[in-house]
Design a protein around this motif. Structure first.
Motif, PDB file in Angstrom:
ATOM      1  N   ALA A   1     -66.737  30.357 -45.089  1.00  0.00           N
ATOM      2  CA  ALA A   1     -66.048  31.601 -44.753  1.00  0.00           C
ATOM      3  C   ALA A   1     -67.064  32.667 -44.378  1.00  0.00           C
ATOM      4  CB  ALA A   1     -65.196  32.071 -45.933  1.00  0.00           C
TER       5      ALA A   1
ATOM      6  N   MET B   1     -61.552  37.793 -41.941  1.00  0.00           N
ATOM      7  CA  MET B   1     -62.374  36.659 -42.354  1.00  0.00           C
ATOM      8  C   MET B   1     -62.055  35.468 -41.454  1.00  0.00           C
ATOM      9  SD  MET B   1     -62.584  34.881 -46.150  1.00  0.00           S
ATOM     10  CE  MET B   1     -63.445  36.272 -46.888  1.00  0.00           C
TER      11      MET B   1
ATOM     12  N   ARG C   1     -63.970  33.675 -51.319  1.00  0.00           N
ATOM     13  CA  ARG C   1     -64.980  33.077 -50.445  1.00  0.00           C
ATOM     14  C   ARG C   1     -65.659  31.888 -51.143  1.00  0.00           C
ATOM     15  NH1 ARG C   1     -68.113  35.439 -46.525  1.00  0.00           N
ATOM     16  NH2 ARG C   1     -67.577  37.531 -47.240  1.00  0.00           N
TER      17      ARG C   1
END
Length: 398
Positions: A376, A393, A366
């Motif tokens: 993200a 995600m 991330r």
């Protein structure tokens, strides 16, 4: 304008809290309240976009240096868990483990029960803490300087990856070896007396620290200059930030609507050149396109609305550019895989399933996406599946 607020916590949520507001590293105002719950009284004075950092006493966090830390996130986390399990008496499953950031790495652990109690108390104030760190990570220690701070009847010590806090009686037994392990580093002691001189014969640079607010100011200066190397709000304890409205998917319709609106404006001004029927056609087209792009907008002022959307200044990355950023980030991460990737053109974002050897690996991925210009967010958090961590995600351009 205040961009950072620091809260120096006591030993428990029932102990006094010292807080300070900073603007670009400079102290603005500071105060003291009777306990964590009393912070609710100042919640409305804190800017909505300020960075909020709570600092725990170092006695509540164990830190151990990781020699020759592995580069892969999963292996690094495993090494941290092994070191802590080998050193600490508490079962490793009862601990929340975090690996520090920076060139030198350390494994930090805090009781999950204790951390949950702190977060429950802080959440009850209405103040959304962004970061939760520890005092020995905020005093400026590093590879080239060993920093000692006398805070009342306790010592806070840091030499970068290594640090601890303890009552002075216990610190006297630990400090000499800790200072000796710093090698040729400069020794800086924030104290008004010669206490630090009892622990080493090496030269010491003494700096005054007469009040608890002085320590808070040191925290603020260090945190303003760079992020704290230890943030305990990771994994299951990571705070979810509010999702902001994404203007990017509406950028192109807004541009087209604004273009038609502008054309309409020209047609009205040049009424002698273009007749009323052409102007009417532009008006009808502009309203139809604006309605399709912004169905919830009820006002007739489509020109003003289009200008406001364009003034947001948000740039939509193309599909190809976003795909290249996502691919480059994935290639640089070991132990992370994604599949079932989808692209939502209406929202301008990718959605995919992610699998990692550890939850720390997902957090690292991330952060890497963020560094590559992609925001993200997860859908419902992550869960363990066998030996791996899995979840969903999405990623979009900043």
């Amino acid at each position: 304008m205040t961009d950072l607020v620091v809260f120096k916590l006591g030993a428990t949520p029932n102990d006094p809290v010292v807080w300070g507001a900073f603007a670009m590293g400079a102290a603005g105002e500071a105060g003291r309240v009777g306990d964590v719950a009393a912070l609710a009284a100042i919640a409305d004075r804190i800017p909505a976009d300020a960075r909020l950092v709570a600092v725990l006493p170092g006695e509540q966090v164990a830190a151990r240096e990781i020699p020759a830390p592995p580069k892969q996130a999963a292996k690094l986390y495993a090494a941290a868990a092994y070191i802590l399990e080998d050193d600490l008496a508490e079962p490793i499953d009862d601990l929340h483990i975090v690996v520090s950031q920076g060139a030198a790495r350390s494994a930090c652990a805090i009781s999950k029960r204790l951390l949950a109690e702190w977060l429950a108390a802080l959440d009850g104030t209405g103040i959304a803490i962004n970061e939760l760190t520890v005092d020995f990570a905020c005093i400026g220690g590093g590879a080239e300087r060993c920093v000692l701070v006398i805070d009342g009847g306790r010592l806070i010590a840091s030499r970068g990856a290594a640090g601890f806090s303890a009552e002075l009686d216990l610190a006297g037994a630990v400090a000499p070896a800790f200072i000796e392990a710093s090698g040729d580093s400069a020794i800086i002691a924030y104290a008004d007396d010669g206490l630090a001189g009892q622990w080493t014969v090496r030269p010491i640079e003494r700096r005054a620290m007469a009040h608890e607010i002085d320590l808070l100011t040191l925290f603020g200066a260090e945190l303003s200059a760079k992020p704290a190397p230890v943030n305990l709000l990771t994994g299951a304890f990571r705070r979810r930030s509010a999702r902001s409205f994404n203007v990017a998917p509406y950028k192109r319709p807004a541009i087209l609507a604004a273009g038609l609106a502008a054309a309409l404006l020209v047609s009205v001004i040049a009424g002698g050149v273009r007749d009323a029927r052409v102007a009417s056609a532009y008006e009808t087209s502009a309203q139809a396109m604006h309605k399709a792009a912004f169905p919830a907008y009820a006002s007739a002022d489509i020109r003003g609305h289009a200008r406001r959307v364009l003034a947001e200044g948000i740039k939509a990355a193309s599909f190809l550019e976003m795909a290249q950023r996502l691919s480059a980030t994935l290639e640089a991460q070991d132990g992370v895989a994604i599949d079932r990737i989808r692209y939502d053109a209406a929202r301008g974002q990718f959605a995919f399933n992610i699998r990692s050897n550890s939850d720390a690996g997902i957090e690292t991925f991330r952060a890497a996406l963020d560094a590559n210009g992609l925001i993200a967010s997860d859908s419902g958090g992550y869960r363990r599946s066998g030996e791996a961590w899995v979840g969903e995600m999405s990623a979009r351009a900043k």
